[in-house]
Motif scaffolding. Structure first.
Motif, PDB file in Angstrom:
ATOM      1  N   ARG A 103     -10.906  -0.171  -5.948  1.00 57.78           N
ATOM      2  CA  ARG A 103     -10.571   1.237  -5.183  1.00 57.78           C
ATOM      3  C   ARG A 103     -11.608   2.146  -5.363  1.00 57.78           C
ATOM      4  O   ARG A 103     -11.774   2.743  -4.495  1.00 57.78           O
ATOM      5  CB  ARG A 103      -9.603   1.538  -6.781  1.00 57.78           C
ATOM      6  N   SER A 141       0.904  -1.071  -0.375  1.00 54.97           N
ATOM      7  CA  SER A 141       0.293  -0.042   0.094  1.00 54.97           C
ATOM      8  C   SER A 141       0.887   1.884   0.549  1.00 54.97           C
ATOM      9  O   SER A 141      -0.018   2.030  -0.456  1.00 54.97           O
ATOM     10  CB  SER A 141      -1.133  -0.054   1.138  1.00 54.97           C
ATOM     11  N   ARG A 142       2.182   0.960   0.796  1.00 53.60           N
ATOM     12  CA  ARG A 142       3.156   2.088   0.378  1.00 53.60           C
ATOM     13  C   ARG A 142       4.133   2.097  -0.950  1.00 53.60           C
ATOM     14  O   ARG A 142       4.676   3.149  -0.929  1.00 53.60           O
ATOM     15  CB  ARG A 142       3.665   2.371   1.279  1.00 53.60           C
ATOM     16  N   GLN A 160      -6.724   1.445   1.289  1.00 56.74           N
ATOM     17  CA  GLN A 160      -6.934  -0.086   1.348  1.00 56.74           C
ATOM     18  C   GLN A 160      -6.220  -0.466   2.390  1.00 56.74           C
ATOM     19  O   GLN A 160      -6.674  -1.622   2.217  1.00 56.74           O
ATOM     20  CB  GLN A 160      -5.710  -0.221  -0.026  1.00 56.74           C
ATOM     21  N   THR A 161      -5.091  -0.085   3.057  1.00 55.57           N
ATOM     22  CA  THR A 161      -4.226  -0.346   3.849  1.00 55.57           C
ATOM     23  C   THR A 161      -5.099  -0.527   5.148  1.00 55.57           C
ATOM     24  O   THR A 161      -5.050  -2.412   6.119  1.00 55.57           O
ATOM     25  CB  THR A 161      -3.399   0.862   4.152  1.00 55.57           C
ATOM     26  N   LEU A 212      -5.424   4.307  -1.265  1.00 56.47           N
ATOM     27  CA  LEU A 212      -3.950   3.207  -0.788  1.00 56.47           C
ATOM     28  C   LEU A 212      -4.227   3.580   0.260  1.00 56.47           C
ATOM     29  O   LEU A 212      -4.110   2.457   2.073  1.00 56.47           O
ATOM     30  CB  LEU A 212      -2.747   3.792  -1.260  1.00 56.47           C
ATOM     31  N   ASP A 213      -4.779   4.194   1.548  1.00 61.02           N
ATOM     32  CA  ASP A 213      -4.178   3.746   2.552  1.00 61.02           C
ATOM     33  C   ASP A 213      -5.889   3.105   3.396  1.00 61.02           C
ATOM     34  O   ASP A 213      -5.370   2.966   4.390  1.00 61.02           O
ATOM     35  CB  ASP A 213      -4.772   5.758   3.649  1.00 61.02           C
TER      36      ASP A 213
END
Lengths: 140, 316, 565, 330
Positions: free
Chosen positions: B199, A57-58, B243-244, B240-241
């Motif tokens: 997403r 994810s990073r 998703q984490t 993305l955060d």
């Protein structure tokens, strides 16, 4: 994961087998692509799946866990747990669209320097191919 | 049934068998119930039961963890599995919980109900139908039209040892579709399309953490996402955060998710979270032949292994 | 938290790193990393000069974290940790970055990328070092008895050497007799003395030594524990024995080349060891003997050289020739391995005696002519460039030693690795040649690779000397990489307890009344499995905490992450 | 006042979109205010958006600046700002009022430029509420008229196949002016009469008297401490600052935060002045009905009902208001 950049691949290697295998690849001067970064852990079972998720994810392009062959774990059974975790994690990642190539678990013993080199070469190639296919994400 | 429940609770409280009882009470509107804590016999009149009681009250057992006394609660069949898991996870002792099983025959999806009727005053289950009261009129509606999605895969209400049962606990059997149908539908998509699908879901997430906070299985002293060192998750809410957040949370659901469906119900922005956790549930079941919440003695899949996992590894 | 003062030492390792990675550029880069107050390049960081520079800089710059970027922690970590400790810094405030094995040596033709990689590896190491904490090592006792597996010349030598130092030894031998492979050998190279002359005193020695307990016809069945305290089960022995160290001296066996050159169907085709058995009874009146070397070695199946089979072939050729000077003796070889003064002299002696050496081409190997037994050998003579036919009353196949069939079982039991050929693999070829990476387990002799008597005996001395160190000291320090539980965060779910292979975790009541995990440091071996099984990070591992590993991931991800942030 | 045919609305908005970035209610899983490229993407059958429009002015995640260290200097690169002026279509009167409240916060003694830039650069086209309202709506109890043009530049009120168009500002006129041919004058008295209940008199004092009341603990037992009520509240505006990156380079972000979260008030040393759910739940209602009015002279709630509608455990702010009004002392 912009297509023209080189991939960055995080590799966790257990101290007893795979890290030694990686060392052997070095001692044997086996050439391989320079995109992987090996992080040493005592046992592959130390690798929390959260590390894999966080790394991907990073923005890292791939994460590889390397451990002793099942049955050869220095701590008897660590890699059995690793295997279960990896099986599930792979399914989960794939489910949300993270290609299976981006997270891999491989067994590499202390004597398998050549297998280490081959594994890194292979996985790097697979990930490069994926990165070429992926669209760069929009600026946010 | 409500009356019977009230009597049981009154007795338990008056005999001092429990410190308090967790049940359902009426909310501001007829369609909105809310959990309630009953501490004295005279409060039992507040207790209600209807197909509009979605809350998994086992979540409130977290509050009794560090205490010593006993607590009673009412559970639907699906929620009973949470108690098994809480015992398994060393969070409660079974003997400290008085469990009243309530023979749920399906819960109503509020959104479906509001789409179908305006001004609903009451809903009641009857056989294969829900009786929906609107003003003077009572409509009889096939259950299938109003059921919560998760109720279609109701299957485990009878495996639990209840202390009291109000009638016969039996699974609601509806439809022939696999409970994993929605997951399988996603699985059939190419990986890029799955990525695009999730997403879009994650992008919408506002990280209110309702899905985590409602979850009976989220009983950590301090959530990993609150950790400042290391920071597993930034406060920022990029896709993305998010998703984490969702992936780590899904990971923590491995072997714990009982599909009470609460996370998906409470998500204000409508993320189909069950399609994430059901995937985990499915794989745990298929790879390791394990279902959460069935028997207290079972060892969870990630803290055990079989030598022949190799076979799974090679076939997958 | 005191301010971090990180020092970075980047090793050239002569040309090994410096020839590929542009070390000065890397040093410059390291100097700009957060909290780095000092960085330097070092020609050889592990040299006395390099180490004293590290010690000096710790003092001069008040360094409280040290990062060395050089070779592999598997061989050099202790050295650098000691240097830190000598300069007054806790040895756990040291972080190792591998830019040789994992960088310069594997990217020799990509200096730019290797340099960039070295930078990012160092960045990760520096990031981790920030979060290192001083640790105290736990001392654990070493039981002063040893287990020696295998009672050949190697095992007996090792056992006696330990016993002579006053240490009790348990010597386990699978066969009913002591002696191992050597008891099958006739005479020894190059002295031609009887093998018995070597063997008998050893056998008598171990039999008569009060500190050596011999278990004949027994095998090791199970091993548990770690250095200082192994529990060993031996077949036919009821009680478990307890030992502090283990020496693997299981030797090797001669390859029986089934299916090659008519072996074993033709009665006059023998292996060298079978020939020696015959020679013990005296030299037959063979008029022509052809020996074929490198059978089953240096080929696709087995790539290694048997190392002393050439000696054996020459020895037996000379013995036959001396017994019967008229005999025609040919040694067909790929290369004659006769290095060193003695072997070279011996080789010349054989030629002078009339032993004929013919080089064959492994792609066109010799052929046995004859129906039911060998009559002649046809071989392409590489020097004269044509095929020749040699009379062969006897054909002797020279085969290498191969690993014992059950090495794999033993390696799993001991948690030590095998090399790709199936021999045991030492921790490091040059730096730790008679030790395994696993503390307290050692190896010597042909268990490691085919070794002649001289090598086997020296290795036996070396291994027993190494094994004696912890037993004589009585304690070992356990590396402080053990797990610990943070009470505030622990929810008492017990995952850690379930996955711990060593039973090192238990649940205990804590102040707030709940049950929380507690780790017994003495039992914890530092695998970290429990840490990964803990959902919220209440369980951590010293030196490999979530924070330390995550910060490495972040350091790596920084700069490579997509444009999303 | 003017009117526009509903069938002409799309045309008008498409024209507007040529000069502005248009945001409006669109379906993205749920109804949200989103940037739309064409009026086809708009939905009209909605009571209100799930996430209030505050996120267009105070984004949940907003980069304030980027920083990097170079040769002993720290270099800052400011972020933020609008590329183009925006039009927000479809905001309801309660949410329009909420922006007026947020203005008090972000345009007080110190102007918050990040907020103000977006606020000034956005023209609001309000949409009066349908009748009957959503079951959780209670704006009238707070003295808000669901048909009021307060706070918007243009208000549209549905009238069968037309909208009544009230243009209240010059900015509003800029949108209507260029498309005069789409608008028709309205007849006198076409505007339906709104309703406006009594605002909750004395609630500040009443809630103040209940500071130590057991009710808050009672309430907190049900409350899970999630962020639904605060994140979906159009007037909640707490944020946290966070740096992403290293000490060498990175970005500073402002992100929403919630007083319902256990770590919201936790200090670096570990002390937490609101250690349990009781203090946190109490805080939220005191803020709405006591602190905010004390500081800004107006109640901090606009009666949109989102917190009641989406509370995972069915906690309803109206119950709490009723309880306070009934039990609190003046």
């Amino acid at each position: 994961m912009v297509s023209d950049k080189e991939p960055t691949i995080l590799v966790f290697a257990c101290n007893w087998c795979s890290y030694a295998g990686a060392d052997l690849a070095g001692v044997s001067r086996l050439e391989m692509p320079p995109h992987c970064r090996v992080v040493r852990v005592m046992c592959s079972a130390r690798v929390r799946p959260e590390f894999v998720i966080a790394a991907l994810s990073r923005g890292l392009d791939g994460v590889v866990i390397l451990g002793c062959h099942p049955g050869d774990c220095h701590y008897s059974e660590g890699n059995h747990y690793t295997r279960r975790r990896a099986l599930l994690l792979k399914e989960l990642l794939e489910h949300v669209g993270i290609e299976p190539e981006r997270f891999q678990l491989r067994w590499i013993s202390a004597s398998e320097g050549a297998k280490f080199a081959q594994t890194i070469t292979e996985i790097t190639g697979e990930i490069e191919a994926l990165d070429r296919r992926r669209e760069p994400p929009p600026e946010g | 049934m409500e009356q019977e429940l009230r009597e049981i609770v009154r007795k338990l409280l008056e005999e001092g068998a429990i410190e308090y009882f967790i049940g359902y009470a009426e909310g501001v509107e007829p369609l909105h119930t809310t959990p309630c804590f009953i501490e004295r016999g005279e409060q039992v009149q507040a207790l209600v039961w209807s197909p509009l009681c979605p809350y998994n009250l086992a979540r409130y057992l977290h509050q009794m963890k560090d205490g010593a006394g006993k607590v009673g609660l009412v559970v639907k069949g699906c929620d009973a599995r949470a108690i098994v898991e809480l015992v398994k996870g060393n969070q409660i002792q079974r003997e400290r919980v008085v469990v009243v099983g309530i023979p749920c025959q399906g819960q109503v999806d509020l959104a479906k109900l509001e789409d179908a009727f305006e001004g609903v005053e009451a809903v009641e289950g009857k056989g294969d139908t829900f009786l929906v009261t609107v003003g003077e009129k009572v409509h009889s509606v096939e259950k299938e039209r109003l059921l919560r999605e998760k109720c279609f895969s109701c299957r485990h209400p009878i495996s639990f040892e209840y202390d009291f049962v109000l009638g016969e606990m039996s699974p609601l059997v509806y439809g022939s579709e696999s409970e994993f149908a929605a997951v399988e539908e996603l699985e059939r998509l190419p990986v890029e399309e799955r990525r695009a699908f999730w997403r879009a879901q994650f992008e919408r997430c506002i990280r209110c953490y309702a899905c985590r906070d409602i979850c009976y299985a989220c009983y950590c002293q301090e959530c990993i996402f609150e950790s400042k060192a290391p920071r597993w998750l930034e406060k920022t809410t990029t896709p993305l955060d998010n998703q984490t957040y969702h992936l780590i949370r899904a990971w923590h659901m491995v072997g714990r998710c009982i599909d009470c469906g609460e996370c998906e119900r409470v998500c204000p922005v409508g993320i189909p979270l069950r399609r994430l956790y059901k995937k985990v549930e499915k794989e745990v079941e298929q790879l390791f032949d394990y279902q959460a919440g069935m028997r207290v003695e079972e060892v969870p899949p990630l803290v055990s292994f079989q030598i022949d996992d190799l076979v799974i590894e090679e076939s997958s | 938290m005191p301010r971090r003062r990180i020092g970075v030492f980047v090793c050239h390792c002569g040309n090994n790193i410096g020839g590929v990675v542009r070390v000065p550029e890397v040093v410059e880069y390291a100097r700009r990393l957060p909290n780095v107050v000092y960085a330097e390049g070092s020609l050889y960081a592990c040299s006395e000069e390099g180490l004293s520079s590290i010690r000096e800089k710790i003092t001069a710059y008040g360094l409280n974290r040290v990062v060395v970027a050089s070779c592999t922690p598997r061989t050099h970590e202790t050295l650098f940790r000691n240097a830190c400790e000598e300069a007054g810094l806790n040895r756990y405030l040291f972080e190792f970055v591998n830019i040789r094995e994992h960088c310069s040596w594997i990217h020799m033709r990509a200096p730019d990328q290797a340099t960039e990689k070295a930078k990012s590896l160092i960045k990760m190491g520096v990031a981790k070092s920030y979060h290192l904490e001083p640790q105290e090592e736990l001392e654990s006792e070493v039981y002063p008895e040893a287990l020696v597996i295998g009672a050949g010349v190697t095992g007996m030598t090792a056992a006696l050497n330990l016993a002579h130092q006053g240490l009790k030894v348990h010597l386990v031998e699978r066969e009913k007799e002591l002696g191992g492979l050597l008891s099958e050998v006739n005479k020894l190279f190059p002295t031609h003395r009887d093998a018995k002359e070597i063997l008998d005193p050893l056998v008598e020695g171990v039999k008569n030594h009060s500190l050596v307990t011999i278990y004949l016809g027994s095998e090791v069945e199970g091993v548990e524990g770690f250095i200082g305290n192994f529990k060993v089960r031996i077949t036919k022995v009821e009680e478990e024995i307890k030992v502090g160290t283990i020496i693997v001296a299981t030797g090797a066996r001669e390859l029986k080349p089934i299916g090659q050159y008519g072996y074993p169907a033709m009665a006059n085709v023998l292996t060298q060891l079978e020939l020696e058995e015959r020679l013990k009874e005296g030299v037959d009146e063979w008029q022509s003997v052809v020996m074929i070397n490198c059978v089953g070695a240096r080929g696709a199946d087995r790539s290694y050289c048997g190392r002393f089979c050439c000696h054996t072939a020459m020895k037996n050729a000379i013995l036959i020739k001396e017994g019967n000077p008229a005999a025609k003796i040919y040694i067909l070889h790929q290369d004659v391995m006769a290095s060193g003064v003695e072997a070279e002299r011996y080789y010349r002696g054989a030629m002078e005696l009339g032993v004929r050496f013919i080089r064959y081409d492994p792609t066109n190997p010799p052929q046995i002519l004859g129906e039911r037994q060998a009559e002649e050998i046809k071989v392409y003579h590489a020097l004269i460039g044509r095929e020749v036919i040699l009379p062969a009353q006897l054909v002797v196949l020279t085969t290498p030693l191969v690993p014992q069939a059950d090495n794999e079982r033993l390696s799993k039991m001991l948690k030590v690795p095998l090399g790709s050929e199936g021999f045991f693999l030492e921790a490091h070829l040059k730096l730790r040649p008679v030790e395994f990476a696993t503390d307290g387990v050692y190896l010597c002799g042909s268990a490691r690779h085919p070794s002649d008597i001289r090598e086997s005996v020296s290795q036996a001395y070396a291994a027993s000397a190494k094994a004696a160190i912890p037993m004589r000291e009585g304690v070992v320090r356990v590396e402080a990489i053990t797990a610990f539980s943070q009470e505030r965060l622990c929810n008492g779910c017990g995952n850690c307890l379930l996955v711990c292979p060593f039973g090192a975790v238990e649940l205990k009541d804590c102040e707030r009344g709940a049950q929380v995990a507690w780790v017994s440091v003495a039992q914890c071996k530092g695998c970290g499995c429990c840490v990964a099984a803990c959902p919220n990070g209440a369980m951590q591992q010293r030196g490999f905490s979530d924070q330390q590993l995550m910060i490495m991931i972040e350091a790596l991800a920084e700069g490579v992450s997509s444009g999303l942030r | 006042m003017k009117t526009i045919k509903k069938s002409h609305l799309a045309e008008w908005l498409n024209r507007v979109a040529q000069g502005y970035d248009v945001f409006g209610p669109a379906l993205d899983g749920v109804v949200q205010f989103k940037r739309v490229n064409s009026s086809d993407q708009l939905v009209f059958d909605y009571a209100n958006s799930v996430v209030p429009p505050k996120n267009l002015f105070l984004p949940q995640t907003e980069c304030l600046f980027a920083f990097r260290r170079e040769e002993g200097l720290v270099i800052l690169e400011p972020r933020g700002g609008l590329e183009r002026e925006r039009v927000l279509f479809g905001i309801r009167p309660c949410d329009a009022r909420s922006l007026l409240l947020l203005d008090k916060v972000f345009n007080g003694d110190l102007e918050d430029t990040y907020y103000q830039e977006k606020r000034r650069g956005t023209i609001l086209i309000g949409l009066a509420c349908p009748s009957p309202p959503q079951r959780t709506c209670f704006c009238t109890s707070l003295g808000i008229d669901p048909l009021s043009p307060e706070g918007v530049d243009i208000l549209l009120t549905g009238l069968g196949d037309r909208y009544l168009v009230e243009v209240t500002t010059e900015k509003g006129e800029e949108l209507v002016g260029p498309s005069q041919e789409l608008f028709f004058p309205s007849a006198e008295g076409e505007k339906p009469k709104g309703e406006k209940g009594k605002s909750l008199e004395g609630i500040g004092e009443k809630i103040g008297s209940l500071w130590e009341d057991g009710y808050w603990r009672e309430l907190s037992r049900r409350c899970l401490g999630c962020g639904v009520c605060t994140y979906l509240c159009p007037t909640c505006h707490c944020f946290d600052l966070t740096d992403v990156g290293s000490t060498l380079s990175g970005k500073r972000f402002r992100c929403w935060d919630s007083c319902m979260f256990a770590d919201f008030t936790r200090m670096a040393g570990g002390v937490n002045p609101r250690p349990t759910g009781k203090e946190r739940v109490r805080q939220r209602y005191f803020d709405k009905f006591s602190y905010f009015p004390e500081q800004y002279g107006v109640l901090g709630c606009v009666g949109c009902g989102r917190c009641s509608q989406y509370c995972p455990m069915g906690i309803d702010i109206r119950t709490i208001i009723n309880e306070v009004m009934a039990r609190g002392a003046k």
